[in-house]
Design a protein around this motif. Sequence first.
Motif, mmCIF file in Angstrom:
data_model
loop_
_atom_site.group_PDB
_atom_site.id
_atom_site.type_symbol
_atom_site.label_atom_id
_atom_site.label_comp_id
_atom_site.label_asym_id
_atom_site.label_seq_id
_atom_site.Cartn_x
_atom_site.Cartn_y
_atom_site.Cartn_z
ATOM 1 N N LEU A 230 0.826 -1.208 0.000
ATOM 2 C CA LEU A 230 0.000 0.000 0.000
ATOM 3 C C LEU A 230 0.864 1.262 0.000
ATOM 4 O O LEU A 230 0.630 2.195 -0.767
ATOM 5 C CB LEU A 230 -0.910 -0.023 1.227
ATOM 6 C CG LEU A 230 -1.989 1.047 1.368
ATOM 7 C CD1 LEU A 230 -3.071 0.869 0.321
ATOM 8 C CD2 LEU A 230 -2.604 0.978 2.761
ATOM 9 N N ALA A 231 1.874 1.269 0.864
ATOM 10 C CA ALA A 231 2.743 2.445 0.977
ATOM 11 C C ALA A 231 3.553 2.664 -0.293
ATOM 12 O O ALA A 231 3.692 3.792 -0.768
ATOM 13 C CB ALA A 231 3.669 2.291 2.181
ATOM 14 N N ALA A 232 4.095 1.597 -0.858
ATOM 15 C CA ALA A 232 4.936 1.732 -2.041
ATOM 16 C C ALA A 232 4.153 2.213 -3.254
ATOM 17 O O ALA A 232 4.692 2.913 -4.110
ATOM 18 C CB ALA A 232 5.620 0.400 -2.351
ATOM 19 N N LEU A 233 2.879 1.846 -3.313
ATOM 20 C CA LEU A 233 2.039 2.300 -4.423
ATOM 21 C C LEU A 233 1.457 3.678 -4.157
ATOM 22 O O LEU A 233 0.756 4.229 -5.010
ATOM 23 C CB LEU A 233 0.913 1.300 -4.681
ATOM 24 C CG LEU A 233 1.340 -0.057 -5.242
ATOM 25 C CD1 LEU A 233 0.136 -0.975 -5.380
ATOM 26 C CD2 LEU A 233 2.027 0.109 -6.581
ATOM 27 N N GLU A 234 1.726 4.216 -2.954
ATOM 28 C CA GLU A 234 1.230 5.533 -2.565
ATOM 29 C C GLU A 234 -0.282 5.609 -2.733
ATOM 30 O O GLU A 234 -0.839 6.601 -3.204
ATOM 31 C CB GLU A 234 1.917 6.634 -3.373
ATOM 32 C CG GLU A 234 3.418 6.669 -3.161
ATOM 33 C CD GLU A 234 4.101 7.754 -3.985
ATOM 34 O OE1 GLU A 234 3.453 8.300 -4.886
ATOM 35 O OE2 GLU A 234 5.264 8.050 -3.694
ATOM 36 N N ALA A 235 -0.958 4.513 -2.349
ATOM 37 C CA ALA A 235 -2.415 4.442 -2.471
ATOM 38 C C ALA A 235 -3.032 4.556 -1.089
ATOM 39 O O ALA A 235 -2.580 3.915 -0.141
ATOM 40 C CB ALA A 235 -2.821 3.112 -3.109
ATOM 41 N N GLY A 236 -4.070 5.360 -0.946
ATOM 42 C CA GLY A 236 -4.748 5.495 0.338
ATOM 43 C C GLY A 236 -5.557 4.255 0.657
ATOM 44 O O GLY A 236 -5.731 3.359 -0.169
ATOM 45 N N CYS A 237 -6.114 4.229 1.889
ATOM 46 C CA CYS A 237 -6.848 3.040 2.314
ATOM 47 C C CYS A 237 -8.192 2.912 1.612
ATOM 48 O O CYS A 237 -8.894 1.918 1.812
ATOM 49 C CB CYS A 237 -7.021 3.031 3.834
ATOM 50 S SG CYS A 237 -7.971 4.411 4.500
ATOM 51 N N SER A 238 -8.588 3.892 0.787
ATOM 52 C CA SER A 238 -9.824 3.776 0.020
ATOM 53 C C SER A 238 -9.556 3.430 -1.438
ATOM 54 O O SER A 238 -10.469 3.402 -2.255
ATOM 55 C CB SER A 238 -10.621 5.083 0.089
ATOM 56 O OG SER A 238 -9.915 6.128 -0.548
ATOM 57 N N ALA A 239 -8.299 3.181 -1.794
ATOM 58 C CA ALA A 239 -7.941 2.888 -3.184
ATOM 59 C C ALA A 239 -8.390 1.485 -3.567
ATOM 60 O O ALA A 239 -8.565 0.613 -2.715
ATOM 61 C CB ALA A 239 -6.433 3.018 -3.363
ATOM 62 N N PRO A 240 -8.575 1.232 -4.888
ATOM 63 C CA PRO A 240 -8.972 -0.109 -5.342
ATOM 64 C C PRO A 240 -7.798 -1.070 -5.299
ATOM 65 O O PRO A 240 -7.296 -1.524 -6.331
ATOM 66 C CB PRO A 240 -9.466 0.146 -6.767
ATOM 67 C CG PRO A 240 -8.725 1.357 -7.213
ATOM 68 C CD PRO A 240 -8.535 2.206 -5.984
ATOM 69 N N LEU A 241 -7.326 -1.365 -4.115
ATOM 70 C CA LEU A 241 -6.165 -2.229 -3.911
ATOM 71 C C LEU A 241 -6.463 -3.222 -2.795
ATOM 72 O O LEU A 241 -6.970 -2.854 -1.746
ATOM 73 C CB LEU A 241 -4.938 -1.381 -3.550
ATOM 74 C CG LEU A 241 -3.619 -2.113 -3.304
ATOM 75 C CD1 LEU A 241 -2.444 -1.218 -3.682
ATOM 76 C CD2 LEU A 241 -3.463 -2.529 -1.834
ATOM 77 N N GLY A 242 -6.156 -4.474 -3.032
ATOM 78 C CA GLY A 242 -6.293 -5.504 -2.011
ATOM 79 C C GLY A 242 -4.978 -6.239 -1.840
ATOM 80 O O GLY A 242 -4.194 -6.349 -2.798
ATOM 81 N N ALA A 243 -4.717 -6.727 -0.639
ATOM 82 C CA ALA A 243 -3.492 -7.484 -0.400
ATOM 83 C C ALA A 243 -3.707 -8.453 0.753
ATOM 84 O O ALA A 243 -4.412 -8.136 1.716
ATOM 85 C CB ALA A 243 -2.321 -6.552 -0.083
ATOM 86 N N LEU A 244 -3.114 -9.615 0.638
ATOM 87 C CA LEU A 244 -3.215 -10.612 1.698
ATOM 88 C C LEU A 244 -1.904 -11.371 1.806
ATOM 89 O O LEU A 244 -1.407 -11.918 0.825
ATOM 90 C CB LEU A 244 -4.352 -11.596 1.415
ATOM 91 C CG LEU A 244 -4.551 -12.709 2.450
ATOM 92 C CD1 LEU A 244 -4.927 -12.121 3.809
ATOM 93 C CD2 LEU A 244 -5.600 -13.707 1.983
ATOM 94 N N ALA A 245 -1.345 -11.401 3.029
ATOM 95 C CA ALA A 245 -0.133 -12.164 3.310
ATOM 96 C C ALA A 245 -0.474 -13.284 4.290
ATOM 97 O O ALA A 245 -1.238 -13.074 5.237
ATOM 98 C CB ALA A 245 0.941 -11.264 3.904
ATOM 99 N N GLU A 246 0.091 -14.443 4.049
ATOM 100 C CA GLU A 246 -0.138 -15.595 4.922
ATOM 101 C C GLU A 246 1.205 -16.186 5.312
ATOM 102 O O GLU A 246 2.083 -16.381 4.463
ATOM 103 C CB GLU A 246 -1.008 -16.628 4.206
ATOM 104 C CG GLU A 246 -2.406 -16.095 3.888
ATOM 105 C CD GLU A 246 -3.186 -16.988 2.945
ATOM 106 O OE1 GLU A 246 -4.173 -17.592 3.386
ATOM 107 O OE2 GLU A 246 -2.794 -17.072 1.766
ATOM 108 N N VAL A 247 1.364 -16.464 6.590
ATOM 109 C CA VAL A 247 2.608 -17.013 7.121
ATOM 110 C C VAL A 247 2.456 -18.523 7.280
ATOM 111 O O VAL A 247 1.471 -19.002 7.849
ATOM 112 C CB VAL A 247 2.958 -16.374 8.480
ATOM 113 C CG1 VAL A 247 4.232 -17.005 9.055
ATOM 114 C CG2 VAL A 247 3.130 -14.859 8.324
ATOM 115 N N SER A 248 3.430 -19.270 6.766
ATOM 116 C CA SER A 248 3.400 -20.725 6.880
ATOM 117 C C SER A 248 4.768 -21.249 7.302
ATOM 118 O O SER A 248 5.789 -20.593 7.080
ATOM 119 C CB SER A 248 2.983 -21.369 5.554
ATOM 120 O OG SER A 248 3.891 -21.025 4.521
ATOM 121 N N GLU A 249 4.771 -22.420 7.911
ATOM 122 C CA GLU A 249 6.019 -23.041 8.358
ATOM 123 C C GLU A 249 6.504 -24.032 7.307
ATOM 124 O O GLU A 249 5.744 -24.900 6.862
ATOM 125 C CB GLU A 249 5.832 -23.745 9.695
ATOM 126 C CG GLU A 249 7.117 -24.301 10.276
ATOM 127 C CD GLU A 249 6.945 -24.860 11.683
ATOM 128 O OE1 GLU A 249 7.899 -25.482 12.198
ATOM 129 O OE2 GLU A 249 5.852 -24.678 12.259
#
Length: 338
Positions: A230-249
């Motif tokens: 989000l920060a690198a794209l300089e997009a606010g929290c209302s921008a059409p951007l989604g992201a999901l990170a998942e941690v696995s072992e």
Amino acid sequence: MSTIRIGTRRSALATTQAGQIADRLRALGHDVELVEIVTEGDTNRAPLAQMGGTGVFATAIREALLAGRIDLTVHSLKDLPTAPAPGLTIAAIPPREDPRDVLVARDGLTLGELPEGAKVGTGSPRREAQLAALGLGLDIRPIRGNVDTRVGYVRDGALDAVVLAKAGLSRLGRTAEITEAIDPVQMLPAPGQGALALEIRSDDAALYDVVAAFDDADTRAAVTAERAVLAALEAGCSAPLGALAEVSEELDGSLEISLRAFVGRTDGTFDLRRSVTGPVDRAAQLGDELAALLLEDGARDAFESPNGDPPDPAPGGVLPATATVTPIHPTSAAEREQ
């Protein structure tokens, strides 16, 4: 330690979230008071995208925290700007709720069962863009309001369905109203969705020692990666951007992050999805790398109107932002609505 004053918005969800942290602090023997704070997002009924989105639910609360009128605040992390706030520290990010979006629809319908032209409500450009990209022919309607208001549009027949965050319904004990949990393959959540951020003044070492125990390392790593995109794209929290990170072992016992992101246009004419993986200790760098990949493949086009038209004017009048601070009774706070 003296009474810990937790600042919260007045909505049922915000006070429920703050109340859960208050209960954990009380279990450790601390006295806790909830303090209600009115934010711009509560008084301004314009669509979030027209207000700029970023910080509309956080600024007044942070001002109260810096001024010493409260000691701690419990933010929905997805509402926070990505830039650090001078003088403030996110002391803990507790274990995350399910980050997925969900559908609440008439007659128990799922997304695939909604007829063409069905009226679906959401106040999120991110959700609107991903719904449009599915090509289901839905009629997306902009809405604002608390959970009761939004679900009420379906109950009253004004809309066929609404899209909400599962985490909010879970915390309110209302998961029975969900008709479908939407797979992230179809709709990626907002960066940080489902996570809370416990913020304090940076110089409050005593409270930091108390609150830091609530931190969950895996959740912090995941949302760090998401918010880096989000920060690198300089997009606010209302921008059409989604992201999901998942941690696995991994088999060797190491922890790895799988990070995916989406950028798109609300009319469905642009839909870009990419992913990266890497070690958990490179969470922020992975977010930067994924953002760079998205930009290389044309992500900037997602934040530009295809026809250059300005947004529609906000309906109705706009009230000024305030930072009114009023103590409220801890046991009745969760019953209040924004």
